[in-house]
Structures are given as C-alpha cells and as structure tokens.
Write an enzyme that holds these catalytic residues in place. Sequence first.
Site, PDB file in Angstrom:
ATOM      1  N   GLU A  43      38.273  29.894  40.674  1.00 19.30           N
ATOM      2  CA  GLU A  43      37.390  28.768  40.588  1.00 19.30           C
ATOM      3  C   GLU A  43      38.143  27.811  39.609  1.00 19.30           C
ATOM      4  OE1 GLU A  43      34.934  28.030  42.079  1.00 19.30           O
ATOM      5  OE2 GLU A  43      33.992  29.567  42.861  1.00 19.30           O
ATOM      6  N   TYR A 126      30.305  22.847  36.504  1.00 23.65           N
ATOM      7  CA  TYR A 126      30.513  23.350  37.893  1.00 23.65           C
ATOM      8  C   TYR A 126      30.934  24.741  37.870  1.00 23.65           C
ATOM      9  CZ  TYR A 126      32.651  24.897  41.850  1.00 23.65           C
ATOM     10  OH  TYR A 126      33.097  25.994  42.939  1.00 23.65           O
ATOM     11  N   ASP A 144      29.872  20.000  43.174  1.00 24.11           N
ATOM     12  CA  ASP A 144      31.285  19.638  42.948  1.00 24.11           C
ATOM     13  C   ASP A 144      31.401  18.540  44.242  1.00 24.11           C
ATOM     14  OD1 ASP A 144      30.778  20.826  45.824  1.00 24.11           O
ATOM     15  OD2 ASP A 144      32.815  21.564  45.752  1.00 24.11           O
TER      16      ASP A 144
END
Length: 371
Positions: A43, A126, A144
């Site tokens: 991520e 996020y 996102d």
Amino acid sequence: MISSQEQIHPNHFAEPLLSWYDASKREMPWRDCGDPYRIWVSEIMLQQTRVDQATPYFHRFLGHFPTLEALATANRHEVLMAWEGLGYYSRARNLHDAAKTVLSKHGGVFPQTYHEIRALKGIGPYTAAAVASIAFGLPHAVMDGNVIRVLSRYFGIQEDVSLPATKAQIQQLADGLLDTARPGDFNQAVMELGATVCTPKSPLCAGCPLSTGCVAYKTGKTAELPFKAPKKKIPHHQIVVGICVDDEDRILIALRPEDKMLGGLWEFPGGKVEAGESRKEALIRELKEELGVEVMPGLRLCEVKHAYTHFKITLNAWICRIKTGEPEPRPKASKKLRWITSSELTEYPFPKANRKVTEALQTWLENRRKA
DNA sequence: AAACCGGGGTA
DNA sequence: TACCCAGGTTT
C-alpha cells in the site's frame, strides 16, 4: 448531491461489483496473502504509483527485508538503496520509521485497529482504511483516485473533486456502499474497476458491471467526469552540477538533508542557473557557495532532462578540478560530503537524474582507461 | 486550501 | 505534451 429517489441500494452496487472482481481480478504478490506486513508495504508503494511499476520493487524490497523486524533493524542507507528509482522517498523513510515504531511500541505485532494504524508515519486516511480492511477485515471504505473516478461517474458528481467538500461527499458515499461482509475485497474491487475498466480516458463501459446504474454512462458524460479545475503551468529550471575528481580519480558526492526533497539520497554538488548567468558561471558560483572552493570546469559530461511533479529540469554535468591551493571542500551546515571511487557509485542511493550522470561517468572513465 | 514530494505510463 | 497514478505531510 443526489436526491433520495436516486439513492442506491448498496447491494445493487456491491453485488455485481464483487462478482465481477471475483472473476476478473489481477494476480498481485501481496493479494489474498493475509500478511499485514506485505499488505502494508504494498500500500505504501502503491501511493501515486501504478501496480505494474511497483511490483518489481515489491519483490526486491521483500528480498532485502522479508519481515517487519528485518526492516525495523536495517539502516536508513539500506532502505533507501532498496527504494532507489521508485520516487517519493519520504515513503521509504516513513515506512522505515513506522517499522521501528511497530517493533518498539507494539511488540513487533502490526496494530489491528484503524486509529492505531492511522497513527503510524506515512499512513493517512487511505492507507489506514486499506490495511484495516484488507489485512484485518475491518469496515473502512478507501477513497483514492480510482474511487473518486468511479463514484463521481456513477453518481454524476459535477463538483470539483479536488475540493475537500467534494471528497468528503465521495467518502460518505463509499462508506454507505461498503460491503461490510467483505470490506477488503470491496475496496480492492472498486480500485480494480477504476484501474482496468473505469479508466481516465476511454473507459470500457461495455464491460462494466455497474454501467446500468451509472449516471455518467446513461447521460454520455464519462469524458467530462470527474471534473477537476485546470492546473497551473510548471516551471522549467536549468541545473548545473560539478563532478569534482581528485588526483586519484576519487569523486566528490554530497548527501541531501533528510527533511528536504530527495532527502537521504546523494548527489553531485550544483544548483540553478540564474537569469543573466552562463551555465559555467553558475557552476563555479554554486560550488563556491556549497563547498567553499573554486573549481575549473573541464569536459561537459552529459545533459539530462527530468520531470518532477512541480517543475522540470535540464541538468548539465561537468567534470571539474579543484584549483590548486584551494582548501579541502567544506560543506554548508548539515551537508555531508564524501570522496568515493567510481566503483562505489553503485553503493549509494542517487535520484534518477543523478543516476543517469553516474552511468555516463562510469562509461567515460572506462573509455578513458582503455585509451 | 495550497504547496510540496518522484518517476513512469499513456493517449 | 498533458494527464494521471491503490496519497501523505507540511505550511
């Protein structure tokens, strides 16, 4: 805003989406692994970075640091070397710092609540939602660029999506649509759809599982959404750098300050050409300012063009000699200098533009040796 | 709210 | 060339 008649039943969104995802999702080395460390690293790498670009770096990084503890106990130099070329180097510094935090404050066990995850360096709304949902099945919807595009088209949102108020609205919609039985898959499914079907240009609406409910599709406005205010033009700078070489062919490099752009990476000393100044004049001035010595520019080794997010540069590099009688180079405060051999150039992390210079330099030194 | 922070793919 | 990318931090 959407009226009450247009409210979507979450199942009419999540159900076809998850069916499509189960049948169409791409393979990724961190996907469906259940390992919070791998999911976290992925991520961070995927922030402003496409899957295809990040994937080889993910393998390389996990090769160097297979576990959170391996990362936490590594030094900064090693971490930046493994990250070199991927950009946004604060991601690597924050990832490294956060690994140390997990080891020291959480006993090496990755935290399992949204707020504890969110508190780690480099993890914003996020990434906290992504890790919480994908690694731990917690009901947090991500937002996102993909989610913004998919939902702004699906609901026909015409407001500027760069505005915080519009983003808050999209986050609320995502929260309401989230499939709480499969939050991780739901989040990945929206992003997968945005990356492969609901693309910025020429979306593949014919293959979209959500087209029947999509406002932009039904009204022919996929090309206009999401709406963003036009961006400002970015400046273009002329940069000059000096490759100072001594009598033993050692090369002078400088360490960029940790808190600045490209922090923790190494470079050749230099700077911007100012108005009304020649490039060589700028080079001599910059090296006098940065090193406190006068140099004599020799061969112009190469020219490199490079685009950053907010400006572009054309960088010219000269081989330099420090004038006889000059003192040893003295860096400005907080800048470290080091004399290294050409073969050591590969052991230091350099920004992309500087790496092109090191490659030209090694080629030149090799040819000179043969001659 | 706006600026800042890399590098690469795409049309 | 312009835009965008599984964003976060700082001012």
